[in-house]
Design a protein around this motif. Structure first.
Motif, short mmCIF file in Angstrom:
data_model
loop_
_atom_site.label_atom_id
_atom_site.label_comp_id
_atom_site.label_asym_id
_atom_site.label_seq_id
_atom_site.Cartn_x
_atom_site.Cartn_y
_atom_site.Cartn_z
N ARG A 20 69.31 -13.97 12.32
CA ARG A 20 70.15 -14.61 13.33
C ARG A 20 71.50 -15.01 12.74
O ARG A 20 72.55 -14.80 13.35
CB ARG A 20 69.42 -15.83 13.86
CG ARG A 20 70.04 -16.41 15.08
CD ARG A 20 69.13 -17.45 15.68
NE ARG A 20 69.94 -18.36 16.44
CZ ARG A 20 69.64 -19.60 16.73
NH1 ARG A 20 68.49 -20.08 16.31
NH2 ARG A 20 70.43 -20.35 17.42
N TRP A 21 71.50 -15.57 11.51
CA TRP A 21 72.73 -15.94 10.84
C TRP A 21 73.57 -14.70 10.56
O TRP A 21 74.78 -14.69 10.79
CB TRP A 21 72.41 -16.67 9.53
CG TRP A 21 73.60 -16.86 8.66
CD1 TRP A 21 74.58 -17.80 8.80
CD2 TRP A 21 73.99 -16.05 7.56
NE1 TRP A 21 75.53 -17.64 7.83
CE2 TRP A 21 75.19 -16.57 7.05
CE3 TRP A 21 73.42 -14.95 6.94
CZ2 TRP A 21 75.83 -16.01 5.95
CZ3 TRP A 21 74.07 -14.40 5.84
CH2 TRP A 21 75.26 -14.93 5.37
N LEU A 22 72.94 -13.64 10.07
CA LEU A 22 73.65 -12.40 9.76
C LEU A 22 74.27 -11.80 11.02
O LEU A 22 75.42 -11.35 11.00
CB LEU A 22 72.70 -11.40 9.10
CG LEU A 22 73.31 -10.10 8.60
CD1 LEU A 22 74.34 -10.38 7.52
CD2 LEU A 22 72.21 -9.20 8.06
N PHE A 23 73.54 -11.81 12.10
CA PHE A 23 74.06 -11.30 13.37
C PHE A 23 75.28 -12.11 13.82
O PHE A 23 76.27 -11.55 14.27
CB PHE A 23 72.97 -11.33 14.45
CG PHE A 23 73.43 -10.81 15.77
CD1 PHE A 23 73.61 -9.46 15.98
CD2 PHE A 23 73.69 -11.68 16.82
CE1 PHE A 23 74.05 -8.97 17.20
CE2 PHE A 23 74.13 -11.21 18.04
CZ PHE A 23 74.31 -9.84 18.24
N THR A 24 75.23 -13.41 13.68
CA THR A 24 76.35 -14.27 14.05
C THR A 24 77.58 -13.97 13.20
O THR A 24 78.70 -13.89 13.71
CB THR A 24 75.95 -15.75 13.90
OG1 THR A 24 74.80 -16.01 14.70
CG2 THR A 24 77.08 -16.68 14.32
N VAL A 25 77.38 -13.80 11.90
CA VAL A 25 78.49 -13.50 11.00
C VAL A 25 79.11 -12.15 11.34
O VAL A 25 80.34 -12.02 11.42
CB VAL A 25 78.02 -13.55 9.53
CG1 VAL A 25 79.08 -12.97 8.60
CG2 VAL A 25 77.68 -14.96 9.13
N ILE A 26 78.28 -11.14 11.57
CA ILE A 26 78.80 -9.81 11.89
C ILE A 26 79.53 -9.82 13.23
O ILE A 26 80.60 -9.22 13.37
CB ILE A 26 77.66 -8.77 11.87
CG1 ILE A 26 77.18 -8.56 10.44
CG2 ILE A 26 78.09 -7.46 12.49
CD1 ILE A 26 75.94 -7.72 10.32
N LYS A 27 78.96 -10.50 14.20
CA LYS A 27 79.60 -10.59 15.52
C LYS A 27 80.96 -11.27 15.42
O LYS A 27 81.95 -10.80 15.99
CB LYS A 27 78.68 -11.35 16.47
CG LYS A 27 79.22 -11.50 17.86
CD LYS A 27 78.24 -12.30 18.72
CE LYS A 27 78.89 -12.83 19.95
NZ LYS A 27 78.03 -13.75 20.68
#
Length: 71
Positions: A20-27
């Protein structure tokens, strides 16, 4: 409750949080990159200002502020 089940649940929770954190950073990074690209494209097409001129102005921001506050 067996220790393997507790370990599995903890691993799943940690994996979910990291994903979830990685998805937020990439987004967030993708949104920022697209915004920058649109601004540079608009400056280039609308005003003839290329990326080099923009970068030079960005690097001169501290000097510009110093000149503004001296007056």
């Amino acid at each position: 409750m067996p220790i393997n089940l507790i370990l599995l649940i903890a691993a799943l929770l940690v994996s979910w949080l990291v994903f979830r954190w990685l998805f937020t950073v990439i987004k967030s990074s993708a949104t920022t990159a697209i915004s920058i690209a649109v601004i540079v494209l608009l400056l280039q097409l609308g005003f003839g200002i290329g990326p080099e001129k923009l970068w030079n102005e960005i690097t001169n921001i501290p000097q510009t502020f110093q000149q503004l506050f001296k007056k």
